[in-house]
Structures are given as C-alpha cells and as structure tokens.
Design a protein around this motif. Structure first.
Motif, PDB file in Angstrom:
ATOM      1  N   ASP A   1       1.076  -1.388   0.302  1.00 62.57           N
ATOM      2  CA  ASP A   1       0.256  -0.311   0.436  1.00 62.57           C
ATOM      3  C   ASP A   1       1.072   1.636   0.099  1.00 62.57           C
TER       4      ASP A   1
ATOM      5  N   LYS B   1       0.973   5.066  -1.583  1.00 64.14           N
ATOM      6  CA  LYS B   1       1.364   6.143  -0.768  1.00 64.14           C
ATOM      7  C   LYS B   1       2.622   6.382  -0.820  1.00 64.14           C
TER       8      LYS B   1
ATOM      9  N   GLU C   1       4.445  12.253  -0.008  1.00 60.57           N
ATOM     10  CA  GLU C   1       3.627  12.695   0.772  1.00 60.57           C
ATOM     11  C   GLU C   1       4.499  12.915   1.608  1.00 60.57           C
TER      12      GLU C   1
ATOM     13  N   ALA D   1       5.743   5.420   7.680  1.00 59.58           N
ATOM     14  CA  ALA D   1       4.893   4.361   8.260  1.00 59.58           C
ATOM     15  C   ALA D   1       3.102   5.331   8.959  1.00 59.58           C
ATOM     16  N   ALA D   2       3.873   5.747   9.738  1.00 57.43           N
ATOM     17  CA  ALA D   2       2.417   6.956  10.938  1.00 57.43           C
ATOM     18  C   ALA D   2       2.182   7.790  10.414  1.00 57.43           C
ATOM     19  N   GLN D   3       3.113   8.416   9.472  1.00 60.27           N
ATOM     20  CA  GLN D   3       2.902   9.942   9.066  1.00 60.27           C
ATOM     21  C   GLN D   3       1.537   9.353   7.404  1.00 60.27           C
ATOM     22  N   LEU D   4       2.367   8.287   6.903  1.00 65.30           N
ATOM     23  CA  LEU D   4       1.458   8.003   6.041  1.00 65.30           C
ATOM     24  C   LEU D   4      -0.355   7.535   6.205  1.00 65.30           C
ATOM     25  N   ASP D   5       0.143   6.593   7.555  1.00 61.62           N
ATOM     26  CA  ASP D   5      -1.315   5.636   8.166  1.00 61.62           C
ATOM     27  C   ASP D   5      -1.245   4.776   7.245  1.00 61.62           C
ATOM     28  N   VAL D   6       0.007   3.522   7.221  1.00 62.37           N
ATOM     29  CA  VAL D   6       0.008   2.866   6.708  1.00 62.37           C
ATOM     30  C   VAL D   6       0.640   2.020   7.501  1.00 62.37           C
ATOM     31  N   ALA D   7       0.025   0.737   7.551  1.00 63.81           N
ATOM     32  CA  ALA D   7       0.486  -0.254   8.754  1.00 63.81           C
ATOM     33  C   ALA D   7       1.533  -0.363   8.230  1.00 63.81           C
TER      34      ALA D   7
ATOM     35  N   CYS E   1       4.259  -1.712   4.034  1.00 60.96           N
ATOM     36  CA  CYS E   1       5.074  -0.572   3.631  1.00 60.96           C
ATOM     37  C   CYS E   1       6.235  -1.471   3.012  1.00 60.96           C
TER      38      CYS E   1
END
Length: 201
Positions: free
Chosen positions: A18, A117, A143, A165-171, A175
């Motif tokens: 993702d 992302k 982003e 990952a946290a800033q992109l809101d993806v686990a 990634c």
C-alpha cells in the motif's frame, strides 16, 4: 536488463503493498560517488586521507553519525556537527546541481504516484535533500519526507521507517522499502517491512 525491464520488475514486486518508501542518495539519486568525494574533501581538511569504503559501510546514516565513525576510525578529535556541516556545504556547492536520477527507480516512483502512498526516508539533511529532489525532478511526487534528526536514531534503526509509515497511516507490513545500502535494509527488516535492494537488480 534494460531500464524498462528493471522498472517492470519493481512494479511487480510492489504490486501487493500500500505504501512505497524510497531512500534518496544512491536509490533515487545517482550521487553516492559525489557524496564520497565530499566526505573525502571534508576529511582532508581535518588531516584525514579517507578510505571512502567507510561511506559504503555507513550508507544511509546521518552525516553526523558518519563523522563520529570517521573520528573513531582515524583516531581524531573534532566537532561532529561542524564536520557534517562542512561536508554538506562542499556537496551542495560543488556537486549537487550535477545530480542525475537512478532512471528505473525514478520511473517506477512516477508510475506509482496516485496509486500508492509514497514516502522518502533518508539519512540526509532536509535542506540538502530538498535541493537534490528538485534537481532530479521528484519535488511534489511524495507525501512524506523523513530525514536526519526527525527520529532519535537513524538507519539502521527502524525508527525512520516506522515514522514514515505512521505519517502515511499505513501499517508497517504494508510498506515496501527501496534501498541501496545495507543499513537501510536492516532498518526495513527491523520495522517489519518488505524491502528491495535496487543496486542488485
């Protein structure tokens, strides 16, 4: 393998993820020889004939951390922040405007804009990175940019990758990391992410 073949291979690998996290120096930007030259020039000002193999060993580390290793390796005592500033100044004034992209990696990133992302995770300083990214045409295509100083520890710690990952809101497990250096690969593994060594394609 042609540029198109390499780009296609990256697309196949990244299809099930993702978010895509790219290193910059040596991964998106073909500039590691220039960074080595800048390190060597800075080191010479401190009376050090630098073996630039050390820069390969510490690929992706913050410049201040590399300066500390140089001091230890060569038995010198100097201010690490001052060394890092001098190295960065030499790189920006003498080399950065001539930076070329790593063609297949940049092409892959461009293909994935709007589909995945995209974050950049580098051990470089924000000021230098933003110039590099502008020169190679990456400005506006990502982003998130995580760089030196954004986390308590840099690569090979997983912290920079986990912050991205946290800033992109993806686990983290969703990634995929693109790296040219072993410290970055180790950081990606520690973060529980997928990874690709782009210099081994």
């Amino acid at each position: 393998m042609t540029i198109a073949d390499k780009t296609q291979k990256l697309s196949e690998i990244s299809d099930s993820y993702d978010a895509l996290l790219y290193d910059v120096d040596g991964t998106l930007a073909d500039n590691m020889s220039a960074h080595k030259a800048a390190y060597a020039a800075a080191a010479l000002e401190y009376g050090i004939q630098l073996d630039t193999a050390l820069i390969d060993e510490t690929a992706g580390w913050p410049t201040v951390a590399v300066a500390e290793v140089i001091a230890q390796r060569y038995g010198k005592s100097f201010d690490f922040d001052e060394f890092a500033l001098r190295k960065s100044t030499i790189f920006r004034t003498e080399y950065i405007q001539h930076t070329k992209p790593v063609a297949h990696v940049l092409q892959h990133l461009r293909q994935e804009v709007g589909k995945k992302k995209i974050g950049l995770v580098s051990g470089g300083t924000r000021k230098t990175l933003e110039i590099t990214l502008d020169v190679i045409g990456v400005t506006g295509l990502y982003e998130v940019l995580v760089c030196a100083g954004d986390t308590p520890n840099g690569k090979p710690s997983p912290e920079p990758f986990l912050l991205a990952a946290a800033q992109l809101d993806v686990a983290p497990e969703r990634c995929l990391v693109f790296e040219d250096g072993e410290p970055g690969v180790q950081g990606a593994i520690a973060a529980g992410m997928g990874w690709v060594r782009i210099d081994q394609l």
